[in-house]
Design a protein around this motif. Sequence first.
Motif, PDB file in Angstrom:
ATOM      1  N   TRP A 294     -40.925  17.036  27.989  1.00 15.99           N
ATOM      2  CA  TRP A 294     -40.819  15.577  27.997  1.00 15.99           C
ATOM      3  C   TRP A 294     -42.029  14.923  28.662  1.00 15.99           C
ATOM      4  CZ3 TRP A 294     -40.653  11.386  31.243  1.00 15.99           C
ATOM      5  CH2 TRP A 294     -40.219  10.179  30.676  1.00 15.99           C
ATOM      6  N   ASN A 295     -42.509  15.492  29.765  1.00 15.87           N
ATOM      7  CA  ASN A 295     -43.660  14.908  30.455  1.00 15.87           C
ATOM      8  C   ASN A 295     -44.910  14.953  29.576  1.00 15.87           C
ATOM      9  OD1 ASN A 295     -42.331  14.211  32.921  1.00 15.87           O
ATOM     10  ND2 ASN A 295     -42.281  16.389  33.403  1.00 15.87           N
ATOM     11  N   GLU A 296     -45.114  16.058  28.865  1.00 18.06           N
ATOM     12  CA  GLU A 296     -46.241  16.143  27.931  1.00 18.06           C
ATOM     13  C   GLU A 296     -46.095  15.108  26.823  1.00 18.06           C
ATOM     14  OE1 GLU A 296     -47.209  20.923  28.302  1.00 18.06           O
ATOM     15  OE2 GLU A 296     -45.716  20.233  26.845  1.00 18.06           O
ATOM     16  N   ALA A 297     -44.884  14.964  26.305  1.00 20.44           N
ATOM     17  CA  ALA A 297     -44.624  13.982  25.246  1.00 20.44           C
ATOM     18  C   ALA A 297     -44.931  12.573  25.743  1.00 20.44           C
ATOM     19  CB  ALA A 297     -43.171  14.079  24.780  1.00 20.44           C
TER      20      ALA A 297
ATOM     21  N   ARG B 220     -36.310  18.230  31.520  1.00 19.94           N
ATOM     22  CA  ARG B 220     -37.557  17.702  30.959  1.00 19.94           C
ATOM     23  C   ARG B 220     -38.633  18.776  30.776  1.00 19.94           C
ATOM     24  NH1 ARG B 220     -38.417  11.925  34.087  1.00 19.94           N
ATOM     25  NH2 ARG B 220     -36.249  11.246  33.927  1.00 19.94           N
ATOM     26  N   THR B 221     -38.442  19.956  31.360  1.00 16.63           N
ATOM     27  CA  THR B 221     -39.444  21.016  31.234  1.00 16.63           C
ATOM     28  C   THR B 221     -39.208  21.909  30.018  1.00 16.63           C
ATOM     29  OG1 THR B 221     -38.206  22.546  32.643  1.00 16.63           O
ATOM     30  CG2 THR B 221     -39.795  21.081  33.731  1.00 16.63           C
ATOM     31  N   ILE B 222     -38.087  21.736  29.311  1.00 16.61           N
ATOM     32  CA  ILE B 222     -37.810  22.521  28.103  1.00 16.61           C
ATOM     33  C   ILE B 222     -38.799  22.097  27.019  1.00 16.61           C
ATOM     34  CG2 ILE B 222     -36.092  23.024  26.319  1.00 16.61           C
ATOM     35  CD1 ILE B 222     -35.369  24.129  29.088  1.00 16.61           C
ATOM     36  N   ASP B 223     -39.365  23.076  26.313  1.00 16.39           N
ATOM     37  CA  ASP B 223     -40.366  22.708  25.300  1.00 16.39           C
ATOM     38  C   ASP B 223     -40.303  23.541  24.026  1.00 16.39           C
ATOM     39  OD1 ASP B 223     -41.399  25.174  26.014  1.00 16.39           O
ATOM     40  OD2 ASP B 223     -43.287  24.394  26.783  1.00 16.39           O
ATOM     41  N   ASP B 224     -39.372  24.430  23.890  1.00 20.38           N
ATOM     42  CA  ASP B 224     -39.359  25.417  22.812  1.00 20.38           C
ATOM     43  C   ASP B 224     -39.556  24.827  21.412  1.00 20.38           C
ATOM     44  OD1 ASP B 224     -39.140  27.846  21.520  1.00 20.38           O
ATOM     45  OD2 ASP B 224     -36.955  27.811  21.547  1.00 20.38           O
TER      46      ASP B 224
END
Length: 140
Positions: free
Chosen positions: A55-58, A126-130
């Motif tokens: 989420w933070n990258e997004a 928010r750290t999930i990114d799969d």
Amino acid sequence: NGQWQEAIDAFEDLGNYRDSEALSISLNFSESNGIIYDRSTNLEWIVGPDSGTDWNEANNWVEGLDGNWSLPTLDQLRGLYDAGIIYDDWGYFQNSGYWVWSSETEGSSSAWGFSFDDGFEGYSDRTIDDVIRAFAVRSR
């Protein structure tokens, strides 16, 4: 019976359901220079990088775009899904994920996402990114 034949002929003129759905999608959306325009909502969209995105990258990606872009709301994502944008037929929204982050957060460490596989909405760390991607949206 003549009535049945008329109905069958009319249905065949429309094409099968999938063809009719694809025609509807192509009438609602157009793309130019990487910006997808939705005529029915007057929204513009950009599909983010096709890689696992937390989420933070997004959020950082969207904030780095020129213009008044934001992460979409759940309602905006649901609107795409209801318009026929789905995981196995992304159309202009092509990517290899099936979840997309929304702007909506839950507490200080979770955010809501939307699944274009089945229309499910859920929140996650928010750290999930799969298999999660980012879209940017703005009003035209």
